[in-house]
Write a protein that holds these residues in place. Structure first.
Motif, PDB file in Angstrom:
ATOM      1  N   UNK A  64       5.353   8.937 -15.343  1.00  0.00           N
ATOM      2  CA  UNK A  64       5.262   8.534 -13.944  1.00  0.00           C
ATOM      3  C   UNK A  64       5.681   7.080 -13.797  1.00  0.00           C
ATOM      4  N   UNK A  65       6.437   6.791 -12.725  1.00  0.00           N
ATOM      5  CA  UNK A  65       6.713   5.397 -12.377  1.00  0.00           C
ATOM      6  C   UNK A  65       6.259   5.177 -10.946  1.00  0.00           C
ATOM      7  N   UNK A  66       5.929   3.907 -10.662  1.00  0.00           N
ATOM      8  CA  UNK A  66       5.471   3.518  -9.329  1.00  0.00           C
ATOM      9  C   UNK A  66       6.188   2.225  -8.968  1.00  0.00           C
TER      10      UNK A  66
ATOM     11  N   UNK B  96       0.815  -1.207   0.000  1.00  0.00           N
ATOM     12  CA  UNK B  96       0.000   0.000   0.000  1.00  0.00           C
ATOM     13  C   UNK B  96       0.855   1.266   0.000  1.00  0.00           C
ATOM     14  N   UNK B  97       2.142   1.128   0.207  1.00  0.00           N
ATOM     15  CA  UNK B  97       3.034   2.280   0.353  1.00  0.00           C
ATOM     16  C   UNK B  97       3.936   2.443  -0.874  1.00  0.00           C
ATOM     17  N   UNK B  98       3.373   2.502  -2.040  1.00  0.00           N
ATOM     18  CA  UNK B  98       4.142   2.632  -3.274  1.00  0.00           C
ATOM     19  C   UNK B  98       4.835   3.992  -3.337  1.00  0.00           C
TER      20      UNK B  98
ATOM     21  N   UNK C 172      10.125  -6.666  -3.326  1.00  0.00           N
ATOM     22  CA  UNK C 172       9.783  -7.931  -2.695  1.00  0.00           C
ATOM     23  C   UNK C 172      10.949  -8.907  -2.831  1.00  0.00           C
ATOM     24  N   UNK C 173      11.015  -9.928  -1.988  1.00  0.00           N
ATOM     25  CA  UNK C 173      12.125 -10.876  -2.057  1.00  0.00           C
ATOM     26  C   UNK C 173      12.194 -11.659  -3.367  1.00  0.00           C
TER      27      UNK C 173
END
Length: 183
Positions: free
Chosen positions: A81-83, A51-53, A89-90
């Motif tokens: 824009x990039x997100x 949720x914290x992009x 993630x692993x």
């Protein structure tokens, strides 16, 4: 006194064995409970992390350099824009692009680098490439400068690619949204 003593020893031995078995069962149950709790906390952390992009938008008139958590960099063109997650993630590194960017990807064979742009997924097998996927354009363009990338259309659930093409240096591909074809 001999046979009576043997019976008492056997009862004590049986009680001792039952106590050890009960203790082992308790340890196994506690370990399983602890593992499940730890796993659910870990999943919660991943979910809250999702949720914290980080969102970077280039609203200027010249290209901007964006450094990603793994050391990769993106030259983000104006009106793009990039997100991405502040920590990848692993299992994989994911970036979502709206606009145009040139990617120089840090090598990591264990964590694939994926760029999602409209209906296209670009999976990095090498190091540098450009993607143009502007909001108003009907086409997505991927051009490879060095290394190799795999380009494909999303499957319905976006967990895999429906079709896929491997691009090598100085090659590119155009995806037309109307025809839904890679050319």
């Amino acid at each position: 006194a001999g046979p009576k003593r043997t019976i008492v020893r056997k009862k004590k031995l049986i009680s001792f064995a039952v106590g050890i078995a009960a203790s082992l069962l308790l340890v196994i149950w506690a370990g399983e409970y602890g593992f499940r709790t730890w796993r659910s906390v870990d999943q919660t952390a991943v979910t809250s992390l999702a949720d914290a992009w980080e969102i970077k938008t280039n609203s200027g008139k010249t290209a901007e350099v964006v450094r990603l958590p793994d050391g990769s960099k993106v030259i983000l063109e104006p009106k793009s824009t990039i997100r991405y997650l502040p920590r990848f993630l692993p299992s994989k590194r994911e970036v979502y692009l709206d606009g145009e960017g040139f990617f120089e990807v840090a090598h990591n064979e264990e964590k694939p680098f994926l760029v999602y742009a409209k209906e296209i997924t670009t999976k990095v097998l090498g190091t540098s490439f450009k993607i143009r996927a502007r909001r108003d354009d009907k086409e997505v363009v991927v051009a490879v400068k060095t290394g190799r990338v795999s380009v494909g259309t999303h499957a319905a659930d976006q967990s895999s690619m429906a079709s896929e093409v491997i691009l090598t240096p100085n090659t590119g591909i155009i995806y037309n949204q109307d025809d839904r074809e890679l050319a």
